[in-house]
Design a protein around this motif. Structure first.
Motif, PDB file in Angstrom:
ATOM      1  N   SER A 117      10.358  82.523  57.016  1.00 23.16           N
ATOM      2  CA  SER A 117      11.405  79.919  55.555  1.00 23.16           C
ATOM      3  C   SER A 117      10.693  79.577  57.951  1.00 23.16           C
ATOM      4  CB  SER A 117      12.360  79.791  55.795  1.00 23.16           C
ATOM      5  OG  SER A 117      13.352  80.779  56.565  1.00 23.16           O
ATOM      6  N   ASN A 118      10.710  78.498  57.610  1.00 14.68           N
ATOM      7  CA  ASN A 118      10.274  77.367  59.339  1.00 14.68           C
ATOM      8  C   ASN A 118      11.750  77.413  59.176  1.00 14.68           C
ATOM      9  OD1 ASN A 118       7.498  78.488  58.814  1.00 14.68           O
ATOM     10  ND2 ASN A 118       6.628  76.482  58.052  1.00 14.68           N
ATOM     11  N   PHE A 119      11.700  76.779  60.218  1.00 14.64           N
ATOM     12  CA  PHE A 119      13.385  76.774  60.674  1.00 14.64           C
ATOM     13  C   PHE A 119      13.316  75.495  61.595  1.00 14.64           C
ATOM     14  CE2 PHE A 119      12.713  81.143  61.402  1.00 14.64           C
ATOM     15  CZ  PHE A 119      13.952  81.356  61.368  1.00 14.64           C
TER      16      PHE A 119
ATOM     17  N   ILE B 157      10.347  84.321  64.579  1.00  9.42           N
ATOM     18  CA  ILE B 157      10.161  83.173  65.349  1.00  9.42           C
ATOM     19  C   ILE B 157       9.484  82.282  66.114  1.00  9.42           C
ATOM     20  CG2 ILE B 157      11.852  81.995  65.770  1.00  9.42           C
ATOM     21  CD1 ILE B 157      14.077  83.874  64.220  1.00  9.42           C
ATOM     22  N   MET B 158       9.402  83.027  67.568  1.00  8.63           N
ATOM     23  CA  MET B 158       8.515  82.625  68.515  1.00  8.63           C
ATOM     24  C   MET B 158       7.467  82.768  68.731  1.00  8.63           C
ATOM     25  SD  MET B 158      10.744  81.167  70.414  1.00  8.63           S
ATOM     26  CE  MET B 158       9.838  79.972  71.558  1.00  8.63           C
ATOM     27  N   SER B 159       6.899  83.759  67.509  1.00  8.29           N
ATOM     28  CA  SER B 159       5.118  84.276  67.470  1.00  8.29           C
ATOM     29  C   SER B 159       4.423  82.449  66.546  1.00  8.29           C
ATOM     30  CB  SER B 159       4.830  85.734  66.809  1.00  8.29           C
ATOM     31  OG  SER B 159       3.700  85.250  66.732  1.00  8.29           O
ATOM     32  N   ASN B 160       5.704  82.415  65.574  1.00  9.72           N
ATOM     33  CA  ASN B 160       5.167  81.309  64.614  1.00  9.72           C
ATOM     34  C   ASN B 160       4.554  79.794  65.437  1.00  9.72           C
ATOM     35  OD1 ASN B 160       4.246  83.551  62.599  1.00  9.72           O
ATOM     36  ND2 ASN B 160       6.772  82.523  61.789  1.00  9.72           N
TER      37      ASN B 160
ATOM     38  N   TYR C  89       8.257  72.470  60.292  1.00  4.76           N
ATOM     39  CA  TYR C  89       9.328  72.570  60.669  1.00  4.76           C
ATOM     40  C   TYR C  89       9.368  71.250  60.512  1.00  4.76           C
ATOM     41  CZ  TYR C  89       7.964  77.312  62.228  1.00  4.76           C
ATOM     42  OH  TYR C  89       7.701  78.150  63.155  1.00  4.76           O
ATOM     43  N   GLN C  90      10.861  71.704  60.327  1.00  4.25           N
ATOM     44  CA  GLN C  90      12.040  70.036  60.268  1.00  4.25           C
ATOM     45  C   GLN C  90      12.415  70.257  61.837  1.00  4.25           C
ATOM     46  OE1 GLN C  90      15.646  70.554  58.328  1.00  4.25           O
ATOM     47  NE2 GLN C  90      15.521  67.491  58.949  1.00  4.25           N
ATOM     48  N   VAL C  91      12.139  68.948  62.110  1.00  7.71           N
ATOM     49  CA  VAL C  91      12.479  68.372  63.749  1.00  7.71           C
ATOM     50  C   VAL C  91      13.204  66.822  64.055  1.00  7.71           C
ATOM     51  CG1 VAL C  91      11.376  68.226  66.149  1.00  7.71           C
ATOM     52  CG2 VAL C  91      10.152  68.976  64.547  1.00  7.71           C
ATOM     53  N   ILE C  92      14.613  67.289  64.614  1.00 14.29           N
ATOM     54  CA  ILE C  92      15.967  66.747  64.222  1.00 14.29           C
ATOM     55  C   ILE C  92      16.275  66.238  66.070  1.00 14.29           C
ATOM     56  CG2 ILE C  92      16.825  67.495  61.714  1.00 14.29           C
ATOM     57  CD1 ILE C  92      18.758  68.583  64.184  1.00 14.29           C
TER      58      ILE C  92
END
Length: 126
Positions: free
Chosen positions: A2-4, A78-81, A123-126
């Protein structure tokens, strides 16, 4: 995987390089946020840009995405994606990992493009 969710930090950061034998300036430890690394060859300090220190070299104008955590050590990729998404857009990054999470820094003039690319990849960016 899942994307973070990524959170934009409000600070603009400077990345400093000091000689290995240098002393860490006290102002660093009083900063609201800082990242410090010492290797056999050099010291790197990432601090808000408005805090000035003497250094051998400095890169100004970095914005940070924080991967909202805490992140479990069993998580992979995580960082790879994230770095793949940004590399495909020709956006250079500087990464930092802590015990609880990861940070991805991009130059301020690339921040909007980085945010758009990450959102495009769910990705959700807040």
């Amino acid at each position: 995987m899942s994307n973070f969710t990524l959170r934009r930090l409000s600070e603009t950061f400077a990345i400093h390089s000091l000689r290995r034998e240098s002393s860490i300036p006290d102002v660093v430890f009083n900063a609201p946020i800082f990242f410090l690394a010492k290797t056999y060859d050099e010291i790197s300090i990432v601090i808000p840009e408005h805090i000035e220190i003497d250094s051998e070299e400095v890169e100004l104008g970095w914005q940070a995405f924080e991967v909202v955590g805490p992140l479990n050590f069993t998580l992979t990729g995580i960082m790879s994606n994230i770095s793949t998404v940004l590399a495909n857009e020709k956006i250079s990054i500087f990464t930092i990992s802590t015990f609880d999470t990861d940070y991805v820094l991009v130059k301020s003039d690339k921040f909007a493009a980085a945010k758009a690319a990450l959102i495009k990849h769910n990705y959700q960016v807040i």
